[in-house]
Design a protein around this motif. Structure first.
Motif, PDB file in Angstrom:
ATOM      1  N   ILE A  75       0.867  -1.173   0.000  1.00  0.00           N
ATOM      2  CA  ILE A  75       0.000   0.000   0.000  1.00  0.00           C
ATOM      3  C   ILE A  75       0.906   1.227   0.000  1.00  0.00           C
ATOM      4  N   THR A  76       0.809   1.993  -1.066  1.00  0.00           N
ATOM      5  CA  THR A  76       1.670   3.170  -1.235  1.00  0.00           C
ATOM      6  C   THR A  76       0.896   4.432  -0.875  1.00  0.00           C
ATOM      7  N   ALA A  77       1.494   5.219   0.003  1.00  0.00           N
ATOM      8  CA  ALA A  77       0.895   6.495   0.425  1.00  0.00           C
ATOM      9  C   ALA A  77      -0.583   6.327   0.757  1.00  0.00           C
ATOM     10  N   PRO A  78      -0.900   5.475   1.743  1.00  0.00           N
ATOM     11  CA  PRO A  78      -2.314   5.194   2.044  1.00  0.00           C
ATOM     12  C   PRO A  78      -3.067   6.420   2.530  1.00  0.00           C
ATOM     13  N   LYS A  79      -4.396   6.354   2.318  1.00  0.00           N
ATOM     14  CA  LYS A  79      -5.311   7.386   2.781  1.00  0.00           C
ATOM     15  C   LYS A  79      -6.273   6.767   3.786  1.00  0.00           C
ATOM     16  N   PRO A  80      -6.923   7.584   4.599  1.00  0.00           N
ATOM     17  CA  PRO A  80      -7.872   7.038   5.587  1.00  0.00           C
ATOM     18  C   PRO A  80      -8.928   6.117   4.969  1.00  0.00           C
ATOM     19  N   GLU A  81      -9.322   6.391   3.741  1.00  0.00           N
ATOM     20  CA  GLU A  81     -10.338   5.546   3.103  1.00  0.00           C
ATOM     21  C   GLU A  81      -9.822   4.152   2.741  1.00  0.00           C
TER      22      GLU A  81
END
Lengths: 113, 115
Positions: A75-81
């Motif tokens: 997972i690259t540069a994950p976001k809260p979603e």
């Protein structure tokens, strides 16, 4: 005994902090490996299928890879979603000549803003 | 709809009662699967149907569990004389066929609570 093991059980990341989830398997004859995402109260949502060692698949911030003994979901540069439980499953041959699906217990990912 | 549909979404019943859970697969999918997911645990395979072939019942935990499928459409999972350990989410999935590396597409499940 055929087995699928996922690690870690839970993972907390800061937004933008890249990481990898692991799915290791011991099966007698791998036919395919599947990654799913499951949100609370929902059924698993299909992400990727991998068939052979060396194969890679990508979708947005996710990349799945496969070796002869394990698969990684990067997972690259994950976001809260991206917060969800990620499930791994393998389809394997059985001794009776058919197939079966074996699921891991999942990695619960929490991405903090 | 385009996805797998399950009903009811929630079911609360008393110990000893029978329950029936329903699954409508994606149109055209010949393979249908039932799983049980206990809280904090992985998916436990129960049964699958492939076309008109005899179903693979190898995962059913006891003779209180049974399932039927009408052709290549609706399936029902029946649990007789429910016990508290039957409390779980029951998930249904379908795939285009079985055994050809097809991914399974899941419904949102029926959350069963036995009092």
């Amino acid at each position: 005994e055929d087995q699928v093991t996922q690690s870690p059980e839970a993972l907390r990341l800061q937004e933008g902090e890249s990481s990898s989830l692991n799915c290791s398997y011991t099966v007698s004859g791998l036919r395919g490996l599947f990654w799913y995402r499951q949100d609370p109260g929902k059924g698993p949502e299909f992400l990727f299928t991998l068939y052979s060692a060396g194969e890679e698949k990508e979708k947005e911030r996710l990349k799945a890879t496969l070796t002869k003994k394990e698969s990684f979901l990067h997972i690259t540069a994950p976001k809260p979603e991206d917060s969800a439980t990620y499930l791994c499953a393998v389809q394997a041959y059985t001794t009776s000549g058919t197939y079966k699906y074996i699921f891991g217990t999942g990695t619960r990912l929490k991405v903090l803003a | 709809g385009a996805g797998v549909s399950q009903s009811p979404s929630n079911k609360v019943t008393e110990k000893g009662k029978d329950v029936e859970l329903r699954c409508d697969p994606i149109s055209g999918h010949t393979a249908l699967y039932w799983y049980r997911q206990r809280l904090g645990q992985g998916l436990e395979f129960l049964i699958y149907f492939q076309g008109n072939s005899a179903p693979d019942k190898s995962g059913l935990p006891s003779d209180r569990f049974s399932a039927e499928r009408t052709g290549e459409s609706v399936s029902t999972l029946t649990i007789q004389r429910t016990q508290q350990e039957d409390s779980a989410v029951y998930l249904c999935a379908s795939s285009l066929t079985f055994g050809t590396r097809q991914p399974q597409h899941f419904g949102d499940g029926t959350r069963l609570s036995i009092l």
